[in-house]
Design a protein around this motif. Structure first.
Motif, mmCIF file in Angstrom:
data_model
loop_
_atom_site.group_PDB
_atom_site.id
_atom_site.type_symbol
_atom_site.label_atom_id
_atom_site.label_comp_id
_atom_site.label_asym_id
_atom_site.label_seq_id
_atom_site.Cartn_x
_atom_site.Cartn_y
_atom_site.Cartn_z
ATOM 1 N N ILE A 1 16.032 2.098 14.540
ATOM 2 C CA ILE A 1 15.102 0.972 14.429
ATOM 3 C C ILE A 1 13.743 1.459 13.942
ATOM 4 O O ILE A 1 13.074 0.791 13.148
ATOM 5 N N LEU A 2 13.327 2.644 14.396
ATOM 6 C CA LEU A 2 12.049 3.194 13.952
ATOM 7 C C LEU A 2 12.052 3.501 12.456
ATOM 8 O O LEU A 2 11.074 3.231 11.751
ATOM 9 N N VAL A 3 13.164 4.023 11.950
ATOM 10 C CA VAL A 3 13.279 4.300 10.511
ATOM 11 C C VAL A 3 13.222 2.994 9.716
ATOM 12 O O VAL A 3 12.519 2.902 8.698
ATOM 13 N N ILE A 4 13.922 1.969 10.176
ATOM 14 C CA ILE A 4 13.900 0.665 9.511
ATOM 15 C C ILE A 4 12.479 0.088 9.532
ATOM 16 O O ILE A 4 12.000 -0.474 8.547
ATOM 17 N N HIS A 5 11.801 0.273 10.644
ATOM 18 C CA HIS A 5 10.430 -0.230 10.806
ATOM 19 C C HIS A 5 9.478 0.423 9.794
ATOM 20 O O HIS A 5 8.690 -0.259 9.136
ATOM 21 N N VAL A 6 9.576 1.733 9.660
ATOM 22 C CA VAL A 6 8.695 2.453 8.730
ATOM 23 C C VAL A 6 9.016 2.086 7.283
ATOM 24 O O VAL A 6 8.110 1.889 6.459
ATOM 25 N N LEU A 7 10.297 1.977 6.947
ATOM 26 C CA LEU A 7 10.676 1.596 5.583
ATOM 27 C C LEU A 7 10.221 0.173 5.247
ATOM 28 O O LEU A 7 9.776 -0.090 4.121
ATOM 29 N N ALA A 8 10.335 -0.733 6.214
ATOM 30 C CA ALA A 8 9.879 -2.100 5.982
ATOM 31 C C ALA A 8 8.364 -2.133 5.784
ATOM 32 O O ALA A 8 7.862 -2.852 4.911
ATOM 33 N N ALA A 9 7.637 -1.333 6.558
ATOM 34 C CA ALA A 9 6.178 -1.291 6.404
ATOM 35 C C ALA A 9 5.795 -0.744 5.037
ATOM 36 O O ALA A 9 4.905 -1.296 4.360
ATOM 37 N N ALA A 10 6.446 0.314 4.602
ATOM 38 C CA ALA A 10 6.155 0.881 3.283
ATOM 39 C C ALA A 10 6.523 -0.104 2.181
ATOM 40 O O ALA A 10 5.805 -0.232 1.175
ATOM 41 N N GLY A 11 7.626 -0.825 2.332
ATOM 42 C CA GLY A 11 8.025 -1.827 1.345
ATOM 43 C C GLY A 11 7.038 -2.973 1.250
ATOM 44 O O GLY A 11 6.718 -3.447 0.154
ATOM 45 N N ILE A 12 6.534 -3.422 2.396
ATOM 46 C CA ILE A 12 5.540 -4.500 2.387
ATOM 47 C C ILE A 12 4.270 -4.045 1.676
ATOM 48 O O ILE A 12 3.697 -4.777 0.853
ATOM 49 N N ILE A 13 3.836 -2.831 1.980
ATOM 50 C CA ILE A 13 2.629 -2.312 1.323
ATOM 51 C C ILE A 13 2.817 -2.253 -0.186
ATOM 52 O O ILE A 13 1.952 -2.682 -0.954
ATOM 53 N N GLY A 14 3.947 -1.731 -0.630
ATOM 54 C CA GLY A 14 4.207 -1.631 -2.063
ATOM 55 C C GLY A 14 4.289 -2.981 -2.748
ATOM 56 O O GLY A 14 3.723 -3.180 -3.832
ATOM 57 N N LEU A 15 4.976 -3.931 -2.113
ATOM 58 C CA LEU A 15 5.124 -5.251 -2.732
ATOM 59 C C LEU A 15 3.814 -6.024 -2.766
ATOM 60 O O LEU A 15 3.542 -6.755 -3.731
ATOM 61 N N VAL A 16 3.006 -5.874 -1.748
ATOM 62 C CA VAL A 16 1.712 -6.561 -1.756
ATOM 63 C C VAL A 16 0.825 -5.997 -2.862
ATOM 64 O O VAL A 16 0.108 -6.727 -3.540
ATOM 65 N N LEU A 17 0.887 -4.685 -3.054
ATOM 66 C CA LEU A 17 0.077 -4.085 -4.108
ATOM 67 C C LEU A 17 0.575 -4.470 -5.509
ATOM 68 O O LEU A 17 -0.210 -4.501 -6.459
ATOM 69 N N LEU A 18 1.864 -4.772 -5.654
ATOM 70 C CA LEU A 18 2.401 -5.173 -6.960
ATOM 71 C C LEU A 18 2.071 -6.618 -7.322
ATOM 72 O O LEU A 18 2.044 -6.966 -8.507
ATOM 73 N N GLN A 19 1.835 -7.441 -6.323
ATOM 74 C CA GLN A 19 1.608 -8.860 -6.598
ATOM 75 C C GLN A 19 0.231 -9.078 -7.202
ATOM 76 O O GLN A 19 -0.709 -8.348 -6.948
#
Length: 116
Positions: A5-23
């Motif tokens: 769950i911790l790995v999924i949590h960190v990957l989701a956080a990194a994905g959100i950061i990347g997608l917000v920066l792309l928008q």
């Protein structure tokens, strides 16, 4: 389970950061109307915004659920491991003695008395 769950949590956080920066911001839509080249992108002018917004929303839900799962797992009592695991818990607190022991005679016998 907690590590997964911790790995999924960190990957989701990194994905959100990347997608917000792309928008693009809302001001970028005006530039597309005057031919800035956004209309010829892979998803079209509005298709990229919808794809990025939906993907960000999905990752936000995954992030929220993994946060709740980590909070639940951290609240669970587990068996203690270590040196102090099998020590008994005192039933009542230890109180200090009311009189201070004195090695020689003639000295004060109570804690509040001061010799003259």
């Amino acid at each position: 389970m907690k590590i997964l769950i911790l790995v999924i949590h960190v990957l989701a956080a990194a994905g959100i950061i990347g997608l917000v920066l792309l928008q693009h911001g809302k001001g970028a839509d005006v530039g597309a109307a005057f031919g800035s080249g956004a209309s010829g992108s892979l998803f079209g002018a509005t298709g990229s915004a919808n794809f990025l917004s939906r993907t960000t929303a999905v990752l936000a839900v995954v992030f929220f659920l993994s946060s709740m799962g980590l909070a639940y797992l951290s609240g669970q009592r587990t068996e203690q491991k270590g040196v102090m695991a099998n020590q008994p818990v005192p039933s009542k607190p230890v109180q200090p003695p009311s009189e201070v022991p004195v090695p020689s005679g003639g000295a004060p016998s109570k804690a509040g008395e001061i010799p003259k």
